[in-house]
Design a protein around this motif. Sequence first.
Motif, short mmCIF file in Angstrom:
data_model
loop_
_atom_site.label_atom_id
_atom_site.label_comp_id
_atom_site.label_asym_id
_atom_site.label_seq_id
_atom_site.Cartn_x
_atom_site.Cartn_y
_atom_site.Cartn_z
N ILE A 1 3.31 -8.56 -2.00
CA ILE A 1 3.29 -9.75 -1.13
C ILE A 1 4.41 -10.72 -1.49
N THR B 1 1.56 -9.28 6.58
CA THR B 1 1.70 -9.76 5.20
C THR B 1 0.33 -10.04 4.60
N GLY B 2 0.24 -9.94 3.29
CA GLY B 2 -0.99 -10.28 2.58
C GLY B 2 -2.14 -9.33 2.87
N GLN C 1 -1.29 -7.59 -1.19
CA GLN C 1 -1.80 -8.70 -2.02
C GLN C 1 -2.52 -8.11 -3.25
#
Lengths: 249, 330
Positions: A106, A130-131, A169
Motif C-alpha cells: 500500500i 488501493t488498500g 494493506q
Amino acid sequence: MKSLICIKQSNESGEMNLFDTHAIEEALKLKQKFENRGYQEDFSVDVVTIGPSENSKIIKRAFGMGADKGYHVITKERGYSFSFETASRLAAVAKKESYDLILTGIMSQDLMAGQTGPMLAEILNLPCVTGVVKTELAADNSSIKVEQEMENGFRNGLEIILPAVLTIQAGINTPRYPTLSRMLAAGKKEIMTFNETDLFSKKTGAVQAREIFVSMEDPQKTRAGHLLQGSLADKAKQLFTVLHGKALI
Amino acid sequence: MKQILVIAEMLDGVIQPATWEITAAAAKIKKLKESGQIKIIIPSDDPLPIAKETAKQTGMDVIGLKSNDLKDYDSDVYKQCLFKLVKTIDPSHILTAHTSQGRDFAPGLAISFNAASIACVNEIKKDDKGLLYSRSVLGNTKNMIVRPAEGIPVVLTLMPGVFQPDNFNNQKKGRVEICEIAFDPDCSNTRRIRHEKILQKSCENKTLKGAKIIVSAGRGIGKKENLDAIFKFAQCFSSSAVGVSRPLVDMGWIGYEHQVGITGAAVSPRLYIACGISGSSQHLAGMKDARFVVSINNNPDAPIFRHSDLCIVEDIDPFLQAFLKVVQTK
C-alpha cells in the motif's frame, strides 16, 4: 495467470518493505488456491525492484518465499526516488510481459506516500484498488473480488476485471519466512537486470522527475514534552502526582 | 490567474468535514502565492443543492461536477470525470484529502494531467523559488520538504486533521456552476470495477469514543501477553478504555474496535497514555485532540515524545509495575 509483485528495499531498515512482503504472500496464496483447483495453466509470481545492485538481496528473499522470476532495474542513486519515476520504470518492466495481476504494498515504510501503485495502474491504463485487505480470484479467472479498507472500520466489497493493479494493506495475511532450501536455490537463480537505457527508448529518454527533493527537517513539537528524571520508582511517583493533581486518578 | 481547485470529499452524497481542511490549505496556498482563485469541486450525481449550500457557507465559487456515475465513489469514474473537467480549467493546484478515496484517485489524476503529485502533505511554506510542501517520512521522525518541478501543475493530498478549517467569509455568496460530464467506459460497455457491497468490520468503537481516559499500547510492548499489564494499568483509572496502534490489530493481538488512528477511531479523552507507541502520523491523527498526553517508550527518539505533555523513557513492563506499586500504597 501471471502476476508481478513490485517490491522495494526500505531506506530505514535495509530489509524488504513490510507491505511488499504482504503483497508477495497474497500472490503466493492466490497461486496456491489456483493450483489446488487443478488448472493446466501455471500461476507465476514474478517480482521486480528498482535500486542499486545490492538491492538484489530482497529479490533473493522473494525467491526464498517462493517467487518465480526476478527483475531488477539497476539505478545508481541511493536514497529517495519519487513515486512518478518509480512507477514509470515499473511500467516499462511490466510492459515486457502481459501480466494479469500486479500487486504492490500500500505504501513504503520510509516515504509513506502510497502513490506508486495507482500511478503504475494509470500509466498502464489498468483499473486499480488501493488498500486491499482481502482477495479472491473468480472461478473463471477473469476478475478478482477484493475488500478495500475505508475509514471507520468500513470495507468496500469490489470486483475488478483483470488485468488490474492492487495495493496491499498490512493485516491481510502473515507473510511466510523464506525456506532454507529455497534460499539456497535462490543464490543460483538468475535475476534479470535492466538499466535505464534498456527501459526507455532514446526518443522518449529517461524519466523526467516531477518532484524535487529540497531538504529533511525535524518535525516540530506540538506539546510541552516535559521529560521525567530520576529512578524508575521516582518517575512512577512523579507520574502519579501529576495525574492526581489533575484529578485524573 | 491560475485556479486552485479543491476536490470535496463526498460520502453517501454528503460533503465531509475534511473538505473544509483542504479549503483552508487552498487559502494558505493562495496567500503564499499572492495569486490564484479557489474553486471547490463537488463530484456528485446531484451536486446542485450541495453546491448552493457550500457557496453560501464558504463564500467561495463552487463547481458541481455532475454525472449519474458519480453517485458512489469509483476510482475510474472519478479520475475520468475530474480529468475532463480539470483539463478545461488548467489549474495550478489540485487539492484533496489523503483519505482512502483521495489517495486512491489523486495519483492517477496527476498522471493523466501530467502534474507533480505530493501525498500526505502536512505543511505548506515558501522560499524564494516558490512554494514548498512538507510531508512526514521515516516513521514520522523527519519531514521531507518537496517542491514540484518548474512550470507544471501539482496534485496534493493533505494529511487529515492537520489544517485547521477557516472561518469563512460568508458575507458574500460564491458563484455556482454545474458541469455535466459523461463517463464513458473504455471500449466495452462495462465498468472495470464493480461495487458489490459495503461491509463494516466493527460497529462498536463506542467504548473508545466515550472514554475519559485511554491507555494505549503499541508494538513497543513486545509481546501479546503484555497486553494484560496494559489492561491492569487501565483499571487504575475510572472511565478508562484500552486503545492500540494499528500493528497490534494487524498482528491479530486484539480486535479492531481498540484501534486508534486514521483507519481506526479518532479520540479526544482527557488523558491519553501511549505505551510503547512510536507515534506514526497515522496514529497521531487519531489522538491529537487528547487534552493531556503521557508517553512511555524506551526509545528516547520516538516521534511520539514530540507530541506528548509528559515523556517517560523506560521499558513498559517494569514501569507499569512500579506505577501499580505507587497506586497500591496510596
